[in-house]
Motif scaffolding. Structure first.
Motif, PDB file in Angstrom:
ATOM      1  N   ASN A  71     -26.613  89.999   7.012  1.00  0.00           N
ATOM      2  CA  ASN A  71     -27.981  90.238   7.479  1.00  0.00           C
ATOM      3  C   ASN A  71     -28.999  89.798   6.445  1.00  0.00           C
ATOM      4  O   ASN A  71     -30.129  90.264   6.444  1.00  0.00           O
ATOM      5  CB  ASN A  71     -28.184  91.722   7.792  1.00  0.00           C
ATOM      6  N   ASP A  72     -28.609  88.919   5.540  1.00  0.00           N
ATOM      7  CA  ASP A  72     -29.506  88.468   4.492  1.00  0.00           C
ATOM      8  C   ASP A  72     -30.536  87.486   5.031  1.00  0.00           C
ATOM      9  O   ASP A  72     -30.263  86.707   5.933  1.00  0.00           O
ATOM     10  CB  ASP A  72     -28.737  87.788   3.366  1.00  0.00           C
ATOM     11  N   ILE A  73     -31.721  87.540   4.456  1.00  0.00           N
ATOM     12  CA  ILE A  73     -32.778  86.572   4.738  1.00  0.00           C
ATOM     13  C   ILE A  73     -32.918  85.718   3.495  1.00  0.00           C
ATOM     14  O   ILE A  73     -33.097  86.239   2.392  1.00  0.00           O
ATOM     15  CB  ILE A  73     -34.104  87.271   5.072  1.00  0.00           C
ATOM     16  N   ILE A  74     -32.802  84.415   3.655  1.00  0.00           N
ATOM     17  CA  ILE A  74     -32.890  83.500   2.529  1.00  0.00           C
ATOM     18  C   ILE A  74     -34.196  82.729   2.625  1.00  0.00           C
ATOM     19  O   ILE A  74     -34.485  82.114   3.638  1.00  0.00           O
ATOM     20  CB  ILE A  74     -31.705  82.515   2.522  1.00  0.00           C
ATOM     21  N   LYS A  75     -34.964  82.791   1.552  1.00  0.00           N
ATOM     22  CA  LYS A  75     -36.236  82.067   1.499  1.00  0.00           C
ATOM     23  C   LYS A  75     -36.089  80.938   0.486  1.00  0.00           C
ATOM     24  O   LYS A  75     -35.802  81.169  -0.678  1.00  0.00           O
ATOM     25  CB  LYS A  75     -37.376  82.985   1.086  1.00  0.00           C
ATOM     26  N   PHE A  76     -36.268  79.720   0.955  1.00  0.00           N
ATOM     27  CA  PHE A  76     -36.272  78.554   0.087  1.00  0.00           C
ATOM     28  C   PHE A  76     -37.724  78.204  -0.187  1.00  0.00           C
ATOM     29  O   PHE A  76     -38.504  78.038   0.735  1.00  0.00           O
ATOM     30  CB  PHE A  76     -35.567  77.375   0.761  1.00  0.00           C
ATOM     31  N   TYR A  77     -38.062  78.091  -1.465  1.00  0.00           N
ATOM     32  CA  TYR A  77     -39.453  77.854  -1.830  1.00  0.00           C
ATOM     33  C   TYR A  77     -39.524  76.933  -3.044  1.00  0.00           C
ATOM     34  O   TYR A  77     -38.518  76.614  -3.664  1.00  0.00           O
ATOM     35  CB  TYR A  77     -40.151  79.173  -2.151  1.00  0.00           C
ATOM     36  N   ALA A  78     -40.739  76.526  -3.363  1.00  0.00           N
ATOM     37  CA  ALA A  78     -41.025  75.779  -4.587  1.00  0.00           C
ATOM     38  C   ALA A  78     -42.258  76.430  -5.224  1.00  0.00           C
ATOM     39  O   ALA A  78     -43.177  76.840  -4.515  1.00  0.00           O
ATOM     40  CB  ALA A  78     -41.297  74.318  -4.288  1.00  0.00           C
ATOM     41  N   PRO A  79     -42.272  76.547  -6.547  1.00  0.00           N
ATOM     42  CA  PRO A  79     -43.386  77.228  -7.213  1.00  0.00           C
ATOM     43  C   PRO A  79     -44.750  76.573  -6.971  1.00  0.00           C
ATOM     44  O   PRO A  79     -45.771  77.255  -6.994  1.00  0.00           O
ATOM     45  CB  PRO A  79     -43.033  77.151  -8.700  1.00  0.00           C
ATOM     46  N   TRP A  80     -44.781  75.291  -6.708  1.00  0.00           N
ATOM     47  CA  TRP A  80     -46.038  74.574  -6.498  1.00  0.00           C
ATOM     48  C   TRP A  80     -46.505  74.605  -5.037  1.00  0.00           C
ATOM     49  O   TRP A  80     -47.594  74.155  -4.720  1.00  0.00           O
ATOM     50  CB  TRP A  80     -45.885  73.111  -6.926  1.00  0.00           C
ATOM     51  N   CYS A  81     -45.705  75.152  -4.146  1.00  0.00           N
ATOM     52  CA  CYS A  81     -45.950  75.114  -2.701  1.00  0.00           C
ATOM     53  C   CYS A  81     -46.963  76.185  -2.274  1.00  0.00           C
ATOM     54  O   CYS A  81     -46.685  77.383  -2.366  1.00  0.00           O
ATOM     55  CB  CYS A  81     -44.617  75.320  -1.979  1.00  0.00           C
ATOM     56  N   VAL A  82     -48.120  75.758  -1.806  1.00  0.00           N
ATOM     57  CA  VAL A  82     -49.170  76.697  -1.388  1.00  0.00           C
ATOM     58  C   VAL A  82     -48.730  77.532  -0.175  1.00  0.00           C
ATOM     59  O   VAL A  82     -48.899  78.758  -0.187  1.00  0.00           O
ATOM     60  CB  VAL A  82     -50.500  75.962  -1.118  1.00  0.00           C
ATOM     61  N   PRO A  83     -48.152  76.946   0.882  1.00  0.00           N
ATOM     62  CA  PRO A  83     -47.690  77.784   2.000  1.00  0.00           C
ATOM     63  C   PRO A  83     -46.641  78.815   1.568  1.00  0.00           C
ATOM     64  O   PRO A  83     -46.621  79.925   2.086  1.00  0.00           O
ATOM     65  CB  PRO A  83     -47.094  76.780   2.995  1.00  0.00           C
ATOM     66  N   CYS A  84     -45.801  78.453   0.595  1.00  0.00           N
ATOM     67  CA  CYS A  84     -44.819  79.416   0.076  1.00  0.00           C
ATOM     68  C   CYS A  84     -45.523  80.615  -0.550  1.00  0.00           C
ATOM     69  O   CYS A  84     -45.113  81.758  -0.358  1.00  0.00           O
ATOM     70  CB  CYS A  84     -43.924  78.754  -0.972  1.00  0.00           C
ATOM     71  N   LYS A  85     -46.568  80.339  -1.302  1.00  0.00           N
ATOM     72  CA  LYS A  85     -47.324  81.408  -1.943  1.00  0.00           C
ATOM     73  C   LYS A  85     -48.036  82.282  -0.919  1.00  0.00           C
ATOM     74  O   LYS A  85     -48.174  83.489  -1.105  1.00  0.00           O
ATOM     75  CB  LYS A  85     -48.343  80.827  -2.922  1.00  0.00           C
ATOM     76  N   LEU A  86     -48.463  81.682   0.185  1.00  0.00           N
ATOM     77  CA  LEU A  86     -49.169  82.435   1.224  1.00  0.00           C
ATOM     78  C   LEU A  86     -48.250  83.393   1.980  1.00  0.00           C
ATOM     79  O   LEU A  86     -48.670  84.493   2.353  1.00  0.00           O
ATOM     80  CB  LEU A  86     -49.852  81.481   2.202  1.00  0.00           C
ATOM     81  N   ILE A  87     -47.011  82.982   2.239  1.00  0.00           N
ATOM     82  CA  ILE A  87     -46.094  83.860   2.990  1.00  0.00           C
ATOM     83  C   ILE A  87     -45.312  84.809   2.092  1.00  0.00           C
ATOM     84  O   ILE A  87     -44.684  85.731   2.582  1.00  0.00           O
ATOM     85  CB  ILE A  87     -45.119  83.058   3.878  1.00  0.00           C
ATOM     86  N   ALA A  88     -45.350  84.607   0.781  1.00  0.00           N
ATOM     87  CA  ALA A  88     -44.568  85.425  -0.148  1.00  0.00           C
ATOM     88  C   ALA A  88     -44.836  86.929  -0.016  1.00  0.00           C
ATOM     89  O   ALA A  88     -43.883  87.707   0.034  1.00  0.00           O
ATOM     90  CB  ALA A  88     -44.786  84.953  -1.575  1.00  0.00           C
ATOM     91  N   VAL A  99     -40.305  72.929   2.409  1.00  0.00           N
ATOM     92  CA  VAL A  99     -40.513  74.311   2.011  1.00  0.00           C
ATOM     93  C   VAL A  99     -41.871  74.772   2.521  1.00  0.00           C
ATOM     94  O   VAL A  99     -42.775  73.968   2.647  1.00  0.00           O
ATOM     95  CB  VAL A  99     -40.422  74.494   0.479  1.00  0.00           C
ATOM     96  N   PRO A 100     -42.033  76.002   2.873  1.00  0.00           N
ATOM     97  CA  PRO A 100     -41.017  77.057   2.857  1.00  0.00           C
ATOM     98  C   PRO A 100     -40.047  76.932   4.034  1.00  0.00           C
ATOM     99  O   PRO A 100     -40.418  76.481   5.110  1.00  0.00           O
ATOM    100  CB  PRO A 100     -41.829  78.339   2.970  1.00  0.00           C
ATOM    101  N   THR A 101     -38.828  77.320   3.772  1.00  0.00           N
ATOM    102  CA  THR A 101     -37.806  77.414   4.807  1.00  0.00           C
ATOM    103  C   THR A 101     -37.206  78.803   4.723  1.00  0.00           C
ATOM    104  O   THR A 101     -36.862  79.262   3.628  1.00  0.00           O
ATOM    105  CB  THR A 101     -36.703  76.363   4.620  1.00  0.00           C
ATOM    106  N   VAL A 102     -37.093  79.480   5.849  1.00  0.00           N
ATOM    107  CA  VAL A 102     -36.522  80.813   5.892  1.00  0.00           C
ATOM    108  C   VAL A 102     -35.316  80.769   6.803  1.00  0.00           C
ATOM    109  O   VAL A 102     -35.384  80.253   7.921  1.00  0.00           O
ATOM    110  CB  VAL A 102     -37.549  81.848   6.400  1.00  0.00           C
TER     111      VAL A 102
END
Length: 56
Positions: free
Chosen positions: A3-20, A51-54
């Protein structure tokens, strides 16, 4: 079955920062964060193309 949720992100990714903040609330106990800039091979094996990919 996991039941794990895996979030793939990059530190420079603005959408990643928004959904974090939202994802951190959901994934407190069962979440895994994968930095695609460090774990390039893992992201590639799973098929992450942007990215982001969930994933579940």
């Amino acid at each position: 079955m996991s039941n794990d949720i895996i979030k793939f992100y990059a530190p420079w990714c603005v959408p990643c920062k928004l959904i974090a903040p939202t994802l951190s609330k959901v994934t407190v106990e069962r979440g895994i964060d994968v930095d695609c800039t460090i774990c390039v091979e893992a992201a590639s094996k799973i098929g992450v193309v942007s990215v982001p990919t969930v994933g579940l």
